[in-house]
Design a protein around this motif. Structure first.
Motif, PDB file in Angstrom:
ATOM      1  N   ALA A   1       0.832  -1.206   0.000  1.00 21.84           N
ATOM      2  CA  ALA A   1       0.000   0.000   0.000  1.00 21.84           C
ATOM      3  C   ALA A   1       0.864   1.252   0.000  1.00 21.84           C
ATOM      4  O   ALA A   1       0.595   2.207  -0.738  1.00 21.84           O
ATOM      5  N   ALA A   2       1.915   1.269   0.830  1.00 27.63           N
ATOM      6  CA  ALA A   2       2.800   2.433   0.901  1.00 27.63           C
ATOM      7  C   ALA A   2       3.457   2.693  -0.453  1.00 27.63           C
ATOM      8  O   ALA A   2       3.565   3.838  -0.904  1.00 27.63           O
ATOM      9  N   SER A   3       3.892   1.617  -1.115  1.00 22.27           N
ATOM     10  CA  SER A   3       4.517   1.750  -2.431  1.00 22.27           C
ATOM     11  C   SER A   3       3.532   2.309  -3.458  1.00 22.27           C
ATOM     12  O   SER A   3       3.866   3.198  -4.244  1.00 22.27           O
ATOM     13  N   GLN A   4       2.312   1.781  -3.448  1.00 17.98           N
ATOM     14  CA  GLN A   4       1.296   2.258  -4.390  1.00 17.98           C
ATOM     15  C   GLN A   4       0.929   3.707  -4.122  1.00 17.98           C
ATOM     16  O   GLN A   4       0.732   4.493  -5.063  1.00 17.98           O
ATOM     17  N   ILE A   5       0.852   4.076  -2.849  1.00 15.57           N
ATOM     18  CA  ILE A   5       0.513   5.456  -2.479  1.00 15.57           C
ATOM     19  C   ILE A   5       1.590   6.413  -2.977  1.00 15.57           C
ATOM     20  O   ILE A   5       1.296   7.464  -3.552  1.00 15.57           O
TER      21      ILE A   5
ATOM     22  N   ASN B   1       1.378   6.720  -6.771  1.00 12.75           N
ATOM     23  CA  ASN B   1       0.227   7.524  -7.163  1.00 12.75           C
ATOM     24  C   ASN B   1       0.476   9.014  -6.904  1.00 12.75           C
ATOM     25  O   ASN B   1       0.216   9.862  -7.767  1.00 12.75           O
ATOM     26  N   ASN B   2       1.003   9.336  -5.725  1.00 16.60           N
ATOM     27  CA  ASN B   2       1.244  10.733  -5.384  1.00 16.60           C
ATOM     28  C   ASN B   2       2.318  11.354  -6.265  1.00 16.60           C
ATOM     29  O   ASN B   2       2.211  12.521  -6.675  1.00 16.60           O
TER      30      ASN B   2
ATOM     31  N   THR C   1       1.924  14.658  -8.749  1.00 17.17           N
ATOM     32  CA  THR C   1       2.788  15.831  -8.687  1.00 17.17           C
ATOM     33  C   THR C   1       3.542  16.061  -9.998  1.00 17.17           C
ATOM     34  O   THR C   1       3.673  17.205 -10.452  1.00 17.17           O
ATOM     35  N   PHE C   2       4.010  14.993 -10.630  1.00 17.18           N
ATOM     36  CA  PHE C   2       4.724  15.171 -11.892  1.00 17.18           C
ATOM     37  C   PHE C   2       3.781  15.633 -13.002  1.00 17.18           C
ATOM     38  O   PHE C   2       4.188  16.395 -13.892  1.00 17.18           O
ATOM     39  N   LYS C   3       2.544  15.216 -12.950  1.00 18.50           N
ATOM     40  CA  LYS C   3       1.556  15.729 -13.911  1.00 18.50           C
ATOM     41  C   LYS C   3       1.321  17.219 -13.688  1.00 18.50           C
ATOM     42  O   LYS C   3       1.171  17.986 -14.642  1.00 18.50           O
TER      43      LYS C   3
ATOM     44  N   GLY D   1       4.047   8.845   2.129  1.00 18.12           N
ATOM     45  CA  GLY D   1       3.582   7.522   1.713  1.00 18.12           C
ATOM     46  C   GLY D   1       3.808   6.473   2.783  1.00 18.12           C
ATOM     47  O   GLY D   1       2.951   5.605   3.009  1.00 18.12           O
ATOM     48  N   VAL D   2       4.960   6.539   3.463  1.00 17.01           N
ATOM     49  CA  VAL D   2       5.237   5.594   4.549  1.00 17.01           C
ATOM     50  C   VAL D   2       4.242   5.799   5.695  1.00 17.01           C
ATOM     51  O   VAL D   2       3.702   4.836   6.252  1.00 17.01           O
TER      52      VAL D   2
END
Length: 323
Positions: free
Chosen positions: A166-170, A173-174, A178-180, A282-283
């Motif tokens: 979950a932490a990795s996916q979060i 995603n974040n 931000t890069f977008k 994320g962590v």
């Protein structure tokens, strides 16, 4: 190969490099001038070539010369390459210690605009969601509405048991969001503003949904710990996108290409701050925020504490002694 002539021609360079390296080893790199540092790099490359040639003609040059050159180039390598790596680490530490807060302060107006767009989306979602229940279906995913409204619970429990994933996916995603937002600067900021507004719309809609179903306190307890870092990171990335748009639309005293470089550099510097924030957030979101063991009041306190720490960090100013 005339060995004596070759040694006589090259020996002054060997002595010069030895002298420079001795000074660095005793007093550090700062003891050299800019020209001497350039000379050091040039001499190192030249004497490395001498070593290769001496090895090729070792029977003529002699084992002692080869050993001396080997020691000299080893010392040179240590200072030229390992010293530069130490300098790179020092520069990185100085940037995060002083440089990043300075960039954040210099671009605070853009961050304020990004924050305002996000809050505008949140306020619009809140306003219309309270007056028209059907509006929620336009901005909040159906599965969240079903979970909260029909089942009377929050959805964060799904993270438990799969925290690392979950932490990795979060984080992924974040970082994508931000890069977008930054890349949106190339659309003269239109896409950047759209992302900020839509994220605000989503948060406002979800916040209204949980409030309508008496789940606001545990929801915001979940959001506060990681949101205290995650939301500012999104605002900074929005600021970076708006800076790029500024370079394209309003170059001011610069030529447009130069303005894009100037504002693009500031945008890149902001992103060097955004990435660590999102990793930490994320962590926290994967391991701490959804934990049923941690009391909700403590989550609020942690979130508030992290936000205050971030504000204090962003307010840092380089002292005269540090400069």
């Amino acid at each position: 190969m005339n060995v004596k002539r070759w040694i006589a021609r090259r020996e002054p360079n060997w002595k010069r490099l030895d002298e420079l390296l001795t000074r660095i080893e005793k007093r550090g790199l700062r003891s050299l001038s800019t020209e001497e540092i350039k000379a050091l790099a040039s001499l190192y490359r030249s004497i490395s070539a001498d070593l290769a040639r001496a090895r090729t003609h070792q029977t003529l040059v002699g084992h002692t010369i080869v050993q001396d050159l080997q020691r000299l180039t080893s010392r040179g390598y240590s200072q030229v390459y390992q010293g530069s790596r130490k300098q790179e680490w020092k520069s990185a530490i100085d940037f995060y210690k002083w440089g990043l807060p300075e960039v954040i302060q210099q671009t605070i107006a853009y961050t304020a605009i990004a924050t305002g767009l996000f809050l505008l989306g949140g306020l619009i979602a809140w306003w219309f969601s309270w007056r028209d229940p059907q509006f929620l279906a336009l901005v909040v995913p159906d599965h969240l509405i079903r979970t909260v409204r029909d089942e009377g619970k929050l959805w964060m429990g799904s993270i438990l048991g799969s925290e690392p994933t979950a932490a990795s996916q979060i984080m992924t995603n974040n970082l994508g969001v931000t890069f977008k937002a930054v890349a949106g600067g190339m659309t003269i900021g239109v896409f950047t503003m759209f992302i900020l507004f839509m994220n605000g719309l989503l948060i406002g809609g979800v916040g209204t949904l949980v409030a309508q179903n008496n789940l606001a306190f545990p929801f915001w307890a979940f959001v506060f710990p990681h949101g205290s870092l995650e939301l500012p990171a999104i605002f900074f990335s929005g600021s970076a996108g708006l800076l790029i748009a500024r370079g394209i639309l309003l170059p001011g005293q610069y030529r447009r290409i130069d303005a894009i470089k100037v504002y693009g550099l500031k945008a890149a510097q902001l992103m060097f701050g955004v990435i660590p924030l999102l990793i930490v957030a994320g962590v926290i979101e994967g391991f701490f925020s959804p934990s049923p063991i941690v009391p909700d009041p403590l989550k609020y306190l942690v979130g508030i504490g992290l936000f205050i720490a971030l504000v204090r960090y962003c307010s840092r100013r380089r002292s005269t002694q540090s400069a």
